[in-house]
Design a protein around this motif. Sequence first.
Motif, PDB file in Angstrom:
ATOM      1  N   TYR A 241       5.159  21.538  22.249  1.00 33.18           N
ATOM      2  CA  TYR A 241       3.696  21.479  22.290  1.00 33.18           C
ATOM      3  C   TYR A 241       3.099  22.897  22.303  1.00 33.18           C
ATOM      4  CZ  TYR A 241       3.879  16.511  23.608  1.00 33.18           C
ATOM      5  OH  TYR A 241       4.080  15.158  23.627  1.00 33.18           O
ATOM      6  N   ARG A 242       2.118  23.125  21.455  1.00 31.51           N
ATOM      7  CA  ARG A 242       1.443  24.417  21.483  1.00 31.51           C
ATOM      8  C   ARG A 242       0.596  24.564  22.731  1.00 31.51           C
ATOM      9  NH1 ARG A 242      -3.414  25.458  17.400  1.00 31.51           N
ATOM     10  NH2 ARG A 242      -4.336  24.055  18.943  1.00 31.51           N
ATOM     11  N   ASP A 243      -0.176  23.547  23.057  1.00 32.05           N
ATOM     12  CA  ASP A 243      -1.179  23.668  24.115  1.00 32.05           C
ATOM     13  C   ASP A 243      -0.600  23.517  25.515  1.00 32.05           C
ATOM     14  OD1 ASP A 243      -3.025  24.016  22.117  1.00 32.05           O
ATOM     15  OD2 ASP A 243      -3.559  21.888  22.025  1.00 32.05           O
ATOM     16  N   LYS A 244       0.701  23.257  25.618  1.00 34.64           N
ATOM     17  CA  LYS A 244       1.333  23.165  26.931  1.00 34.64           C
ATOM     18  C   LYS A 244       2.090  24.450  27.283  1.00 34.64           C
ATOM     19  CE  LYS A 244      -0.160  19.129  27.822  1.00 34.64           C
ATOM     20  NZ  LYS A 244      -1.119  18.927  28.941  1.00 34.64           N
ATOM     21  N   HIS A 269      -0.387  13.120  16.909  1.00 36.57           N
ATOM     22  CA  HIS A 269      -1.142  12.311  17.859  1.00 36.57           C
ATOM     23  C   HIS A 269      -0.203  11.837  18.941  1.00 36.57           C
ATOM     24  CE1 HIS A 269      -4.282   9.764  19.485  1.00 36.57           C
ATOM     25  NE2 HIS A 269      -3.358   8.806  19.599  1.00 36.57           N
ATOM     26  N   ASP A 270      -0.489  12.212  20.164  1.00 38.38           N
ATOM     27  CA  ASP A 270       0.365  11.888  21.296  1.00 38.38           C
ATOM     28  C   ASP A 270      -0.342  10.862  22.170  1.00 38.38           C
ATOM     29  OD1 ASP A 270       1.367  12.415  24.223  1.00 38.38           O
ATOM     30  OD2 ASP A 270       2.857  13.347  22.911  1.00 38.38           O
ATOM     31  N   PHE A 273      -1.322  12.945  25.371  1.00 42.78           N
ATOM     32  CA  PHE A 273      -2.164  14.131  25.254  1.00 42.78           C
ATOM     33  C   PHE A 273      -3.169  14.044  24.113  1.00 42.78           C
ATOM     34  CE2 PHE A 273       2.033  15.928  26.810  1.00 42.78           C
ATOM     35  CZ  PHE A 273       1.657  15.863  28.147  1.00 42.78           C
ATOM     36  N   ASP A 275      -4.700  14.114  20.313  1.00 36.32           N
ATOM     37  CA  ASP A 275      -4.425  14.922  19.119  1.00 36.32           C
ATOM     38  C   ASP A 275      -4.052  16.338  19.548  1.00 36.32           C
ATOM     39  OD1 ASP A 275      -4.996  12.859  17.349  1.00 36.32           O
ATOM     40  OD2 ASP A 275      -7.147  13.266  17.426  1.00 36.32           O
ATOM     41  N   THR A 276      -2.901  16.787  19.079  1.00 33.77           N
ATOM     42  CA  THR A 276      -2.407  18.095  19.483  1.00 33.77           C
ATOM     43  C   THR A 276      -1.609  18.717  18.340  1.00 33.77           C
ATOM     44  OG1 THR A 276      -1.163  19.287  21.191  1.00 33.77           O
ATOM     45  CG2 THR A 276      -0.296  17.144  20.508  1.00 33.77           C
ATOM     46  N   VAL A 278       2.082  20.561  17.308  1.00 31.84           N
ATOM     47  CA  VAL A 278       3.467  20.724  17.752  1.00 31.84           C
ATOM     48  C   VAL A 278       4.226  21.548  16.720  1.00 31.84           C
ATOM     49  CG1 VAL A 278       3.437  18.554  19.024  1.00 31.84           C
ATOM     50  CG2 VAL A 278       4.248  18.577  16.655  1.00 31.84           C
TER      51      VAL A 278
END
Length: 765
Positions: A241-244, A269-270, A273, A275-276, A278
Amino acid sequence: MTDALARLRAAALNHGVAMVLVSRFVRTLFVLVCLGFAFPALAQSDDDLLPVTDAFHLTPDASQPGVVKLHWAIAPDYYLYRGRIKIKAEDPAAVTLGEPSLPDGIRKHDEYLGDVEIYHGQIEATVPYTLADAASKTLKLSVQYQGCHEVDPKICYPPNTEHLNLTIGAPPAAGTPVTTEAQASTPSATGGAALLGAPAALPGTEAQALPADQAFRFETLVKGRDGLLLRWTMPRDYYLYRDKTVLTIKGAPGVTLGEPDWPSGVAHHDEHFGDTIVYFDQVELPVALNGADKARTLTLDVSYQGCLENGICYPVMTREVSLDLEAGTAHVSTPSSGPAVAAAPAAATEEVAPTPPPPGAGEASVGIAAALGLALLGGLILNLMPCVLPVLSLKAITVLESGESPAQARRHALYYTAGVLVSFAAVGLAVVGIRAAGHAANWGAQFQQPVLVAVLVYVMLAVGLSLSGVVNFGASLGNVGSGLASRSGRSGDFFTGVLAVVVASPCTAPFMGSAIAYAFAAPMAVALLIFLVLGLGLALPFLIIGFVPAVARLLPRPGRWMETLKQALAFPMYLTAVWLLWVLAKQRGADAVGLVLVGAVLLSMALWWFERSRGRSGWSRALVLLLGLGVASQLWYVYHLPAATPAAVAGDAVAYSPEKLAELRKSGTPVFVDMTADWCITCKANEKAVLDTDEFRDLLKRTGTVYMKGDWTDVNATIAAFLEQYHSVGVPLYVFYPKDGSDGRKLSTVLTYDKVQAALEGQTH
């Protein structure tokens, strides 16, 4: 005198044709060997595992309007996760679902999911609902659930979704699922993945999930005082994950990090979380350092999170990076505490047995020139290893025959070398390619395949029978002429080289490990070059004999005594066949040995009748073919045999498991880990010389060291992961963990008592 020389030349020529045709027969069987390498491994029998819908049989009941009941009948030895049950309306506009009512489950700590509740036996959930159209008589739901098999083979099924089309008011039998979205019905869907070291589990299941440091290999490079480069490398089907990802500089006032320069990722789409973004395979993240002009050392905390596609998601992983800006180095370690890391897969192992440095450090830290030198030396020493000795009998006869002329000696040497080089190139490229695809593959792992072992029994038996004079493949070609004999001779030399590589693979000579480890981490072209040099080392003695006349003149001249030598050299072949049968017994039990012995009798009969029936009618050839089919049928039965029950670890040794290793490490107990296999000749030599001696047992008692043993005779994903963790090309692998909790120390593949004593006693003073 001239007539005598002519007779000797003719005898040598006819014998050369015979050897060529033996090698031609070996070539045919070698094709079967290659096919055997492609067979799916059966390290863990999964024939008795149920399809997911039988293991967790769901019966819906919509007979009572306003409430739907979902009844699961869970098969014995299976359990269902309470928290993985999800019930949704297919058309939210048509029906509104209330909160499902589920019974309390049994509390359990799951290695990957943390604290969970599970169900055994029978359970029932009730879900209230409200229809938008009160007159509607249908209810469409999707029900997702997940569960596991809790005894061997221990596997977890991927989430399974059943789509229900229910008739309201009808009895339960009327409402049945119309479709099921399972990843696969049974764990046999893994196919050939088990051959490569993968567990006997479905793709994407928790049983197949790697430890965190293997799933997300993290490294940091110092680009100077003004910047860093962070790199994550993931096997196939894992994503980050980028945002984690969170980066923090600790204990350095005035030093800050710039905005991370993330590359383009994959939109995902998680369900947790939303829309994110990866990243798969590998991602490199440049990060600027601000205000670090005068700093010498810094500490960087890096937290990140990722998942196995269609499988589990790992808890947040935290790594501490010690940066030396002057030296331009970075050291990554796992913090000694922290709730995020404690729950990660294989967390206990990570806390007390940190992952060794990546390829390029330690034993593998050699340049290309050194790697090539080690490969040449390792291949040369391989000629002295016991696994290659049977083929030396074939080589010896050819070498002695080559004493007739320097030209013939050079031809033998060149074509034998060509066979060795082509085989090493093929094996090397196959292993490197498989590893590049994200699978596990190691040197000698093909001997984990029982069918290949059985085929090699037949190969050794056939060669031995030919050397003993039971069958003479060349007799019918004695009048064909020198041109054909010459052409066949080249073929024979070539496939003798192929056979040398096949039987050499259970051995790991000194210096080979470092060279092959370098090849595994190098680009494909460099890896190919290293394997070619390794083959050159194996063929080097033969090349010297062929191209250095002074050495060739030291060989005895051909004569009648060669026939006696040829027959005597058949017995190492028979002994090799017996050893391979012993390996097969360890893998598939006595039934496999019985089947292969029946095949051996049929093969002997086929070769005997082939020799007796020369020049006879076609029915004689048909009988040979029929017997050959009987031999092949035994391989089919061996392939379908279940794995033998693993033997208990003998003596004072403890069976390897990551959990037991972590427990011993936490308690401050030194541990000596031995990864071995019954088909590994080097392993057995080390056991005889060191590990099975009274001196070694006394050393263990004196130092308080626990001897832990892992058996890789059959496919074992846990051991394959340990080998990968220490960048080992295969077995043997010896790692010593000191009592002070420091990193495991990898020992040489060829042990001496002095080396082991120095390692074990060095940590006690």
